[in-house]
Design an enzyme around this catalytic site. Structure first.
Site, PDB file in Angstrom:
ATOM      1  N   ASN A  79       0.695  -1.295  -0.200  1.00 42.77           N
ATOM      2  CA  ASN A  79       0.174   0.335  -0.108  1.00 42.77           C
ATOM      3  C   ASN A  79       0.752   1.141   0.334  1.00 42.77           C
ATOM      4  O   ASN A  79       0.854   1.967   0.017  1.00 42.77           O
ATOM      5  CB  ASN A  79      -0.570  -0.366   1.660  1.00 42.77           C
ATOM      6  CG  ASN A  79      -1.358   1.023   0.721  1.00 42.77           C
ATOM      7  OD1 ASN A  79      -2.697   1.337   0.236  1.00 42.77           O
ATOM      8  ND2 ASN A  79      -1.314   2.254   2.479  1.00 42.77           N
ATOM      9  N   SER A 125      -4.122   2.461  -8.988  1.00 44.38           N
ATOM     10  CA  SER A 125      -4.427   4.113  -9.479  1.00 44.38           C
ATOM     11  C   SER A 125      -5.013   4.029 -10.209  1.00 44.38           C
ATOM     12  O   SER A 125      -4.822   2.921 -10.998  1.00 44.38           O
ATOM     13  CB  SER A 125      -3.541   5.111  -8.803  1.00 44.38           C
ATOM     14  OG  SER A 125      -3.684   6.292  -8.924  1.00 44.38           O
ATOM     15  N   SER A 139       1.958   7.325 -12.594  1.00 42.01           N
ATOM     16  CA  SER A 139       1.278   6.645 -13.695  1.00 42.01           C
ATOM     17  C   SER A 139       1.318   5.550 -13.882  1.00 42.01           C
ATOM     18  O   SER A 139       1.160   4.177 -13.879  1.00 42.01           O
ATOM     19  CB  SER A 139       0.727   7.314 -15.275  1.00 42.01           C
ATOM     20  OG  SER A 139      -0.104   8.864 -14.671  1.00 42.01           O
ATOM     21  N   HIS A 379     -12.276 -28.808 -25.408  1.00 41.51           N
ATOM     22  CA  HIS A 379     -12.908 -30.113 -25.816  1.00 41.51           C
ATOM     23  C   HIS A 379     -14.230 -30.805 -24.310  1.00 41.51           C
ATOM     24  O   HIS A 379     -13.899 -30.646 -23.540  1.00 41.51           O
ATOM     25  CB  HIS A 379     -12.566 -31.524 -25.739  1.00 41.51           C
ATOM     26  CG  HIS A 379     -13.493 -33.308 -26.116  1.00 41.51           C
ATOM     27  ND1 HIS A 379     -12.486 -33.755 -26.557  1.00 41.51           N
ATOM     28  CD2 HIS A 379     -14.586 -33.070 -26.964  1.00 41.51           C
ATOM     29  CE1 HIS A 379     -13.103 -35.047 -26.657  1.00 41.51           C
ATOM     30  NE2 HIS A 379     -14.479 -34.496 -27.097  1.00 41.51           N
ATOM     31  N   LYS A 408     -23.514 -20.037 -26.220  1.00 44.22           N
ATOM     32  CA  LYS A 408     -23.293 -20.331 -24.829  1.00 44.22           C
ATOM     33  C   LYS A 408     -23.363 -19.097 -24.094  1.00 44.22           C
ATOM     34  O   LYS A 408     -23.024 -18.932 -23.037  1.00 44.22           O
ATOM     35  CB  LYS A 408     -23.026 -21.178 -24.551  1.00 44.22           C
ATOM     36  CG  LYS A 408     -23.129 -23.090 -24.683  1.00 44.22           C
ATOM     37  CD  LYS A 408     -24.369 -23.171 -23.970  1.00 44.22           C
ATOM     38  CE  LYS A 408     -24.745 -24.251 -24.545  1.00 44.22           C
ATOM     39  NZ  LYS A 408     -26.574 -25.203 -23.809  1.00 44.22           N
ATOM     40  N   ASP A 483      -3.468 -37.983 -30.966  1.00 45.78           N
ATOM     41  CA  ASP A 483      -3.326 -37.054 -30.480  1.00 45.78           C
ATOM     42  C   ASP A 483      -1.863 -36.041 -30.028  1.00 45.78           C
ATOM     43  O   ASP A 483      -1.296 -35.654 -29.651  1.00 45.78           O
ATOM     44  CB  ASP A 483      -4.343 -36.419 -28.783  1.00 45.78           C
ATOM     45  CG  ASP A 483      -4.804 -35.837 -28.938  1.00 45.78           C
ATOM     46  OD1 ASP A 483      -4.064 -34.708 -28.951  1.00 45.78           O
ATOM     47  OD2 ASP A 483      -6.353 -35.615 -28.179  1.00 45.78           O
ATOM     48  N   ASN A 485      -0.985 -32.973 -29.778  1.00 45.11           N
ATOM     49  CA  ASN A 485      -1.329 -31.587 -29.490  1.00 45.11           C
ATOM     50  C   ASN A 485      -0.383 -31.307 -28.346  1.00 45.11           C
ATOM     51  O   ASN A 485      -0.082 -32.229 -27.340  1.00 45.11           O
ATOM     52  CB  ASN A 485      -2.210 -31.092 -28.988  1.00 45.11           C
ATOM     53  CG  ASN A 485      -2.841 -30.158 -27.873  1.00 45.11           C
ATOM     54  OD1 ASN A 485      -1.760 -29.296 -27.505  1.00 45.11           O
ATOM     55  ND2 ASN A 485      -3.780 -29.594 -27.868  1.00 45.11           N
ATOM     56  N   HIS A 488       0.189 -31.601 -24.160  1.00 48.32           N
ATOM     57  CA  HIS A 488      -0.035 -33.186 -23.960  1.00 48.32           C
ATOM     58  C   HIS A 488       1.326 -33.584 -23.134  1.00 48.32           C
ATOM     59  O   HIS A 488       1.988 -34.610 -22.672  1.00 48.32           O
ATOM     60  CB  HIS A 488      -0.811 -34.241 -24.037  1.00 48.32           C
ATOM     61  CG  HIS A 488      -2.244 -33.068 -23.760  1.00 48.32           C
ATOM     62  ND1 HIS A 488      -2.560 -33.612 -22.897  1.00 48.32           N
ATOM     63  CD2 HIS A 488      -2.902 -33.586 -25.356  1.00 48.32           C
ATOM     64  CE1 HIS A 488      -4.189 -32.969 -23.482  1.00 48.32           C
ATOM     65  NE2 HIS A 488      -3.856 -32.484 -24.593  1.00 48.32           N
ATOM     66  N   ILE A 503      -0.413 -31.956 -19.399  1.00 48.34           N
ATOM     67  CA  ILE A 503      -1.682 -31.764 -18.389  1.00 48.34           C
ATOM     68  C   ILE A 503      -2.949 -33.410 -19.567  1.00 48.34           C
ATOM     69  O   ILE A 503      -1.503 -33.643 -20.581  1.00 48.34           O
ATOM     70  CB  ILE A 503      -3.233 -31.347 -18.766  1.00 48.34           C
ATOM     71  CG1 ILE A 503      -3.540 -30.913 -20.585  1.00 48.34           C
ATOM     72  CG2 ILE A 503      -2.800 -30.429 -17.995  1.00 48.34           C
ATOM     73  CD1 ILE A 503      -4.607 -30.106 -20.168  1.00 48.34           C
ATOM     74  N   GLY A 506      -7.566 -35.853 -21.821  1.00 48.67           N
ATOM     75  CA  GLY A 506      -9.391 -35.881 -21.908  1.00 48.67           C
ATOM     76  C   GLY A 506      -9.883 -37.250 -22.058  1.00 48.67           C
ATOM     77  O   GLY A 506     -10.573 -38.457 -21.533  1.00 48.67           O
TER      78      GLY A 506
END
Length: 709
Positions: A79, A125, A139, A379, A408, A483, A485, A488, A503, A506
């Site tokens: 602060n 700010s 700034s 996916h 959606k 796959d 990609n 992974h 990861i 899926g």
């Protein structure tokens, strides 16, 4: 309102806590049980002078309320700040440097010096967000704090460290000389402190946010970007004249996008490169104008992708099975990983590998009017229906169609149906539900009767729970099924996508769970597997343990999959439909009747009536035949040449067979007609045998001497 937010046992460091906002933060945290460290050098708003009086007063006030100071910290509220307002032409090097040292470098050093944190607040700010006359130095430093906070939010996510930024409007030592006294009073620091306390509480999941706050009002800010225009063509130079011609579109904020990460930002650039390289784009083309998006998405419905074929052998089927956890540790898995197994089969979910080529090949990008940034594609759900078991090897022709497009709001859902055929016979149907982040709001429909709906799990304890610990190499192994990609496998790519490390696919988790259900409720009988539907909820990291929870209701097995270490649900609202046992057991005789080999076995049976005793004496063995058609077992026959006058019957051996032979119907006929040498067929893999293989030499005598047709 819920229970009061408490900070008992938490240690909070507040810089600039001797007055104004910092004092309000310190007192508020202390009042709710926090141990507060008050930091303040005691200078004026220009940073001149120093002393402990301001901090001492706040410390004494906290102590009167029962608070105390300690040497380790959970929360940091950066602060502290000063002002050196000058017009840009009059700013000295000292004015510039001291502002950056106090605001930006000071926040950096305080935050870096603390070993353990779980919540961080940076103070920016309105001047940093919007700019302000006479505050170029201030700034720049304040906007720099926002960039620092955003990066800390990304880097700290893996350790549950959250960092947020506030832009407060409040009376302080810095504003008391420039704001009227009544306005300073109205903008009390106490009207800012509640936001800071909420953002610092362990139950608050906000991370990377920017908030303006003052006078009891709070608002969250985000970036907004025009949809822009592509101003160059393939193999043509980009010119300032093209920029000028498209300036109105470049600056038109109607239907603007709202990128929330560097991935979304750079993803749009990658999309532009793809469009220019693949199609060539006119200088006046706007990539995502709403009218274009609306007509493009609506026009995509019913569009067919170019047909494609997928050829595979036992090798690809085995590679997939290993990729989803099948192992020789479990003898029941041998049928999925050993091509010589008498009942070798493709796992049913291998069907998704057949259908995914339409996506992996970039076919969606070829749909006219359908603009897709693959960096934003998730996916969402997967459906697979099998009309008959997948052949153990073969070549399937696939047809893909955009079944529907749903709006959606926050994104678009593309429903892609892929139908796979063996010659003219439909083998399986895949439905891929793809969610395009940030592409919604074009006025399309939100629901569709073409979607295979996910179903909630029953409200009771599961009937079965099975676990699988994935390997650290699981994603590296699974990707060999097609796959590719880099998300992974490549840590740098995964980091750009916002993940700590690569990861697991899926569909790999999907395959693990389906394999467990097949094992638990169908005894690995692939002919009973009819359909599977799953929704992907959260990512899995290789090495984590998958926990598949299953509920049996008739022939439908509901399931969900969790990561055992975290309790996170990674597959939700899922089910597998199985065929009743009676449906599958009744198919074999009828299918067997269609095979050419049936005539041969029946003829062998008739000939044995005349020469049976002689053959039994010479052979003295029981042979079990597995005749395959289209890669699957079409019929089982037994030739019993061990007792009596011998006999031939359809079905497995009633006792233990001495030799089991696996052969396609076509190759069986080639052997019978003398066009295929059994020994060559064995070494080439076309004929497979187990048990006493040497006995098969005696069997040739039957086919050559006693069953000539």
């Amino acid at each position: 309102m819920g229970s009061p937010l408490r900070f008992d046992g938490r240690v909070v460091l507040v810089t600039g806590a001797g007055a104004g906002l910092g004092r309000a933060y310190a007192l508020a945290f202390a009042e709710r049980g926090a141990l507060v460290v008050v930091n303040d050098l005691g200078g004026d708003f220009k940073g001149v002078g120093k002393g402990s009086l301001a901090a001492d007063k706040v410390v004494e006030e906290i102590r009167r309320r029962g608070g105390k100071a300690v040497a380790s910290y959970d929360v940091v509220v950066n602060n502290a700040g000063i002002l050196r307002d000058r017009s840009f032409a009059r700013i000295s090097d000292e004015d510039w440097d001291i502002i950056h040292r106090v605001h930006l470098r000071g926040s950096f050093q305080v935050t870096r010096a603390i070993d353990f944190l779980f919540r961080i607040i940076m103070t920016s700010s309105a001047s940093g967000i919007y700019g302000n006359f006479g505050q170029a130095n201030y700034s720049a430093a304040k906007l720099g704090l926002l960039g620092l906070a955003n990066s800390l939010a990304i880097e700290g996510r893996k350790s549950n460290i959250h960092c947020n930024t506030i832009a407060p409007n409040a009376g302080s030592r810095m504003t008391q000389t420039v704001l009227p006294e009544d306005l300073v009073e109205a903008l009390k620091p106490e009207y800012v402190a509640p936001l800071v306390l909420w953002l610092c509480h362990e139950s608050c999941e906000e991370n990377g946010g920017l908030f303006e706050v003052g006078a009891g009002w709070i608002g969250k800010l985000r970036w907004e970007r025009t949809l822009g225009a592509i101003v160059r063509q393939k193999n043509h130079p980009m010119t300032p004249e093209a920029v000028k011609a498209n300036w109105k579109k470049i600056c038109d904020f109607e239907n603007a996008s709202k990128p929330q990460s560097i991935q979304e930002s750079t993803g749009s650039i990658i999309e532009v490169l793809s469009k220019i390289d693949s199609e060539g784009v006119s200088a006046n083309h706007t990539s995502h104008a709403t009218s274009t998006a609306t007509s493009g998405f609506a026009g995509a419905i019913g569009q067919k992708l170019p047909p494609f074929s997928y050829a595979y052998t036992e090798l690809e089927a085995i590679m997939y099975a290993l990729g989803v956890g099948a192992s020789i540790k479990d003898p029941k898995d041998l049928k999925f990983v050993y091509e010589g197994s008498s009942d070798f089969s493709c796992l049913p979910t291998f069907g998704v590998i057949v259908g995914q080529k339409s996506l992996m090949g970039g076919g969606l990008a070829e749909i006219p009017g359908l603009s897709i940034n693959f960096a934003k594609v998730l996916h969402g759900e997967q459906y697979l229906e099998l009309y008959k078991p997948l052949p153990r090897a073969g070549k399937l022709k696939c047809e893909a169609i955009v079944a529907d497009v749903l709006d959606k709001g926050s994104g678009v859902v593309i429903i892609m149906d892929v139908y796979s055929y063996s010659e003219k016979e439909l083998i399986c149907h895949n439905q891929f539900s793809l969610f395009l982040v940030g592409s919604g709001g074009f006025g399309g429909k939100r629901t569709s009767d073409k979607v295979k709906v996910a179903v909630a799990i029953p409200n009771r304890p599961p009937d079965a729970v099975l676990t699988d610990t994935t390997s650290l190499n699981q994603a590296a192994l699974y990707r060999l099924s097609g796959d590719w990609n880099p998300l992974h496998i490549d840590p740098n790519f995964a980091s750009l996508a916002g993940f700590d490390k690569p990861i697991l696919h899926g569909l790999c988790t999907f395959g693990f769970s389906a394999r467990r259900i097949l094992q638990q409720f169908a005894d690995n009988d692939v002919s009973r597997f009819k359909a599977i539907k799953a929704r992907f909820a959260k990512p899995v990291y290789p090495g984590q343990t998958l926990q598949t929870e299953m509920w049996k209701e008739g022939n439908r097995i509901h399931f969900q999959t969790k990561v055992q270490e975290t309790g996170d649900i990674v597959i939700s609202n899922a089910y597998v439909d199985l065929a009743p046992t009676s449906d599958t057991s009744s198919k074999t005789p009828s299918e067997g009747g269609k095979l050419q080999s049936t005539l041969v076995f029946e003829e062998i049976g008739r000939r044995l009536k005349d020469v049976g005793p002689e053959v039994v004496k010479k052979v003295n063995a029981v042979f079990e035949w597995h005749i395959t058609k289209g890669g699957n077992i079409g019929a089982k026959w037994t030739i019993d040449l061990k007792s009596g006058s011998g006999k031939v019957y359809q079905g497995p051996a009633k006792g233990a067979a001495d030799t089991t032979i696996i052969l396609s119907d076509e190759d069986f006929m080639e052997v019978v007609l003398g066009k295929l040498d059994p020994q060559k067929a064995f070494f080439s893999g076309r004929l497979k045998a187990r048990g006493n293989i040497m006995l098969s030499q005696k069997l040739q005598m039957i086919l050559k001497d006693y069953a000539k047709l």
